[in-house]
Design an enzyme around this catalytic site. Sequence first.
Site, PDB file in Angstrom:
ATOM      1  N   GLY A   1       0.835  -1.198   0.000  1.00 15.13           N
ATOM      2  CA  GLY A   1       0.000   0.000   0.000  1.00 15.13           C
ATOM      3  C   GLY A   1       0.867   1.244   0.000  1.00 15.13           C
ATOM      4  O   GLY A   1       1.903   1.311   0.668  1.00 15.13           O
TER       5      GLY A   1
ATOM      6  N   LEU B   1      -1.425   7.209   2.475  1.00 11.38           N
ATOM      7  CA  LEU B   1      -0.693   7.987   3.476  1.00 11.38           C
ATOM      8  C   LEU B   1       0.082   7.071   4.412  1.00 11.38           C
ATOM      9  O   LEU B   1       1.242   7.321   4.723  1.00 11.38           O
ATOM     10  CB  LEU B   1      -1.678   8.837   4.272  1.00 11.38           C
TER      11      LEU B   1
ATOM     12  N   GLY C   1       1.052   3.786   4.027  1.00 13.31           N
ATOM     13  CA  GLY C   1       2.101   2.991   3.391  1.00 13.31           C
ATOM     14  C   GLY C   1       3.249   3.835   2.858  1.00 13.31           C
ATOM     15  O   GLY C   1       4.420   3.492   3.045  1.00 13.31           O
TER      16      GLY C   1
ATOM     17  N   HIS D   1     -21.134   8.691   6.007  1.00 13.16           N
ATOM     18  CA  HIS D   1     -20.876  10.129   5.983  1.00 13.16           C
ATOM     19  C   HIS D   1     -22.144  10.877   5.594  1.00 13.16           C
ATOM     20  O   HIS D   1     -22.791  10.527   4.615  1.00 13.16           O
ATOM     21  CB  HIS D   1     -19.765  10.419   4.968  1.00 13.16           C
TER      22      HIS D   1
ATOM     23  N   ARG E   1     -20.353  12.749  12.598  1.00 11.71           N
ATOM     24  CA  ARG E   1     -20.963  12.198  11.386  1.00 11.71           C
ATOM     25  C   ARG E   1     -22.086  11.218  11.654  1.00 11.71           C
ATOM     26  O   ARG E   1     -23.110  11.247  10.978  1.00 11.71           O
ATOM     27  CB  ARG E   1     -19.879  11.498  10.582  1.00 11.71           C
TER      28      ARG E   1
ATOM     29  N   HIS F   1     -18.521   5.498   3.923  1.00  9.17           N
ATOM     30  CA  HIS F   1     -17.370   6.355   3.705  1.00  9.17           C
ATOM     31  C   HIS F   1     -16.061   5.803   4.255  1.00  9.17           C
ATOM     32  O   HIS F   1     -15.009   5.908   3.628  1.00  9.17           O
ATOM     33  CB  HIS F   1     -17.658   7.706   4.365  1.00  9.17           C
TER      34      HIS F   1
ATOM     35  N   ARG G   1     -15.243   7.696  13.684  1.00  7.70           N
ATOM     36  CA  ARG G   1     -14.061   8.531  13.515  1.00  7.70           C
ATOM     37  C   ARG G   1     -14.462   9.989  13.343  1.00  7.70           C
ATOM     38  O   ARG G   1     -15.417  10.291  12.634  1.00  7.70           O
ATOM     39  CB  ARG G   1     -13.273   8.085  12.284  1.00  7.70           C
TER      40      ARG G   1
ATOM     41  N   LEU H   1      -6.454  11.043   8.171  1.00 13.26           N
ATOM     42  CA  LEU H   1      -5.173  11.470   7.601  1.00 13.26           C
ATOM     43  C   LEU H   1      -4.147  11.551   8.716  1.00 13.26           C
ATOM     44  O   LEU H   1      -3.006  11.126   8.579  1.00 13.26           O
ATOM     45  CB  LEU H   1      -5.335  12.827   6.908  1.00 13.26           C
TER      46      LEU H   1
END
Lengths: 251, 646
Positions: free
Chosen positions: B41, B44, B46, B267, B338, B409, B443, B449
Amino acid sequence: MESFLNLTIKVWHQKGPTEKGRFESYKVEHISTDSSFLEMMDILNEKLIKENKEPIAFDHDCREGICGMCSLYINGRPHGPDDDITTCQLYMRKFKDGETITVEPWRAAAFPVIKDLIVDRTAFDKIIAAGGYISVGTGGVPDGNNIAIPKDIAEQAMDSAACIGCGACVAACKNSSAMLFVSAKVSQLALLPQGKAESKRRAKNMVKKMEELGFGGCTNTRACEVECPKNISVSNIARLNREFLKSEFSE
Amino acid sequence: MSNINSKIPEGPLAQKWTYYKEHQKIVAPANKRKLDIIVVGTGLAGASAAASLGQMGFNVKSFCIQDSPRRAHSIAAQGGINAAKNYQNDGDSVYRLFIDTIKGGDYRSREANVYRLAEVSNNIIDQCVAQGVPFAREYGGVLANRSFGGVQVSRTFYARGQTGQQLLLGAYQAMMRQVHEGTVTLHTRSEIVDIVIIDGKARGVITRNIVTGKLERHFAHAVVLATGGYGNTFFLSTNAMGSNGSAIIRAYQKGAYFANPCFIQIHPTCIPVHGDFQSKLTLMSESLRNDGRIWVPKKKEDAEAIRAGKLKPTEIAEEDRDYYLERRYPAFGNLVPRDVASRAGKERCDAGYGVNTTGRAVFLDFKEAIERLGKKTITERYGNLFQMYQKIENDNPYETPMMIYPAIHYVMGGLWVDYELQTNIPGLYCCGEANFSDHGANRLGASALMQGLADGYFVLPYTIQNYLAGEIRTDRMSTDLPEFEEAEKNSQLRFEKLKNINGKRSVDSIHKELGNIMWEHVGMGRTKKGLEEGIKMIVALKKEFWSNVRIPGDMEGMNVELDKASRLADFLEMGELIARDALSRNESCGGHFREESQTADGEALRDDKNFAYVSCWKYQGENADPELNKEELNYENVKMVQRNYK
Ligand SMILES: Cc1cc2nc3c(=O)[nH]c(=O)nc-3n(C[C@H](O)[C@H](O)[C@H](O)COP(=O)(O)OP(=O)(O)OC[C@H]3O[C@@H](n4cnc5c(N)ncnc54)[C@H](O)[C@@H]3O)c2cc1C
Ligand code: SF4
Ligand code: FES
C-alpha cells in the site's frame, strides 16, 4: 432534465504492448444524460460480458477527478469535450443522441499502450524520483509556523501543486512533451522557501530525466494548458525555464 | 477473560509513548541494510512508512495496485488533517484532542493509542510543511485552520479541498526520493494475493502482476499491510473503485484477528444516488458544514412539491425551513459528529420530509454564508467542491442549495493490532485505515489522515524495530521454500477456479446485489431480524457467485474482470463478517446503530456493562463460524459517559 441517448462507441482495442491495435464499434442504448462517461463504459462492458466478449480495459479509480488514473482521448480531446475536468467527471449530457463517440488511449512514445485504453505512465514516477521533492527526512524538522509563507505565495504554490499527474498535457502535445507536468512540480517547490535551496538542481535533474525517457521538447504551442483538467498554467513552464537557466549558468 | 495482549506500556498515560521509545529495542545501522520489509500500500500510511523506513536504511519493497503510488485512495481526501497545535489559541491541547477522539469514538477505542495519536499529531504538521505541502495560510503567513465536526476548537489544517492529495504527494515524493537512493523498490500494478507464514512468522507475500497475470513470490523479514478500508463491500461508497479488503481478509484467514468489522462510518454529506448505473458516490467534504446549513422543509406538502419539481428550495420561506441539526443539537449545530448527522438526516427522510425526486436527500445551503462572507471567500474555501458538485448535478450550488445524503465512507474496523501496530501474527503489521486502532466506533473528521501519517511516519518505524532487533541473525530466505511454493499453488488454484466457473453473471451485477443487501440489512439502522436475514442472503449470494460468475478473457495478460472477481470473493467474506459482528454487538455505539438499543429521543444507547470490548474475530475455516474473542477496554483516565452534543 434527464433524457436518454442511443450512441455508437468507436473504441481502440489492443491486446498487448506489442500487438497491433484496431478500432471496433459498438452500439449502446438508453444511456441517461445523468450518467458519467465511465458509467456509460461500464454499461457497454456489462453488455459485452453478457455476449461472452472481453470487456474494454480502461484505467480509472477515484472517479472524482483527483487520482489522475483515468486517461481517455475522446473525440480527439484528452479527457473529452468539456473544460477543466477529467474523463471520470465527463457527463453524458455533453453528447447528442445518435452521435458516434471515438475513444482512444493517450498516444505518446513515453506512454506505451498496455492493453486497449490503458497506457504505462511510470515515466512520470521516474521524473519525480529524479528530483521532484525537498530532501528532508522524517523527524528533526522545525515547527510548521517557523517560516512565514505569505498567503499569495502559498496560493500560487497550491495552484501548481494541483497537478494530478494524468498525462493529458503529454497526450495533447504534438511533441509529447511533459514540460507542463515537470514545471508544475518545479514551480511549486521553487516558490516555497523550504524548496528554494534545491530548486536549480531539481529543475536540471527533472528535465534531464524527462528527455532521457523519450518525451519531446516544448515549442510553446500551449495545447497542454488548454487540456489540463487542473488549469495548470504555462507560466509554470516559464518559471521552470528560469530555474533551468540558473542551473546552466551556475555550472 | 481475554488472552489478548495489547502490550500497552507501563506508566501514566502522558508518559507511555516516551517510556516506550526509551526502552524499545533498536536496530543498528549496519544491520538495517540486511533486513527486508514489505510495505503493501502506498496511501498515506504505506507511503509515509516506506519513506521513513527506507531513509532509516532498511531495505523496503513497496506494492500497490494502481499504476503509480501517487494514486492511492488517500489522494481523494478533501477536508483536512487535525493536530493539537493550538495555533488559534482557542484552548486546544494534546489532552483535548485525545478526549475529543475518545468521545467521538463513543468510548470504544484504546486510551493509550489515542493519546499517542494526539501526541504525535503536531510532528505531522511540521513534517509536511518541511516537505513543501502548501497548507492554507493567513495573510500574516502563519498556518490557517478550520473546524470539523464533533469538536469546539479549530484544529484542522488544510490545502483547499485537496488536503489528502497534498499530504499524499508529500509522502509519495519522500518515498520516491528513497527509490532514487535505492532503499525502496517499487512494484506497481501488483496485488497481494497471499501472505506467507513460516514457523509462525510473516515472511513474505504472493503477488499477482496485474499487467502479466503472473504470480510472484517476495520474501521479507516483516510485512506491513497498509491497504486501506473495505467500505466497498457496500458496492456504493465514497471510496475509489479499486479500494478493497482482500489483503486483510487474507491475513484474517491466515489467523490474524479481525477487530470490530461492523464499525463503519456513514458520511452525512454525499451526493445522492441517481440510478442503477451509479458506480460510486461522491463526498462533499465535512468542511462544508463550517459554513453550510442543513435543512429540509418544515411542511410535508412543501417536501412533496419539491420532489414533484413544482417548487424550488429557494422559494421556501425562512420560517418554513427546518434546520433540524441546529434544532436538535444547539451546542454543536451543523457540526455534530458524522454518525449523529447521518441518522438525523435519515430520520427526516424516513418521516417524509426528504427532497430530490427520490425523497432521499436533504439540503446543504450556503446562502447565508455567501451573504456574510462573500462569494470570493466561499470559492477560496470550497471552490473545487462546488465545481465537482456542479459537474455531477448540473446545478449551481452558489445559487441553489446542494442536495446531499449519507453514504458509506470509512471503516473504523480492521485488522486487530497491539500498541506496536503488530497483529497477533508475529512480523505482520497493519497501518492506516486497514487496522482498527484509534477511532473506536466512530471517527472524527480529519482524523484519518492524522492517523495514517502518525502510523507511517512516527509510530511504525519505531515499533517495528522492537521486533526486527530479534531478526538480525535471520538470513534472507529463499522463495523456493515449501511455504512459498504452497502459497503460490493455492493462489493459482483459486484464480483457476474463478476463471473456470463460466457462469452467466458479471462480477459487478453480483457486487451490486451484495451492496443492496448490505445497505438494507447491515446499514444505518440494524436489527436482529434484519441482520439474521442479511447473513442468510449473503451466504446464498456467495454460492451464486462461486457457481454463476462469468469472467471473460485469459489467465495470462491483463484481465480486469479476474482482478475484480478475486476482490469480490473477499468482499463476500467481509460482508458476512460485518453482519455477524453487528449481530453480536447488541448495543448502539458510534456508527453502529442497533434499533433495539436507543434512548427515548432516538440517540444511540451504549451498553458499557456488556460491550466495552473490542471484538476480535478468529477464522475457523471455510465452513465453520468464526470465533469471537474479546479485548476488554479498560478506561483509567476517562470516565465513560453517554455522549451529548445537545
Ligand atoms: C472521498 C474521501 C474523502 C476523505 N477526506 C478525508 C479528510 O478530509 N480527512 C481525513 O482525515 N480523512 C479523510 N478521508 C479518509 C482517508 O482519506 C482515508 O482513511 C485514508 O486516506 C486511508 O489511507 P491508507 O493509507 O490507510 O489507505 P489508502 O490510501 O486507501 O491506500 C491503500 C493502498 O493499498 C494498496 N492496496 C490495496 N489492496 C492491495 C493489495 N491487495 N495488494 C497491493 N496493494 C494494495 C492500494 O494500491 C493503495 O496504495 C476521506 C476518505 C474519502 C473516501
Ligand atoms: S499538468 Fe495537467 S494535464 Fe499535465 S499531468 Fe498535470 S494535471 Fe494532468
Ligand atoms: S478516476 Fe481518478 S481522476 Fe478520473
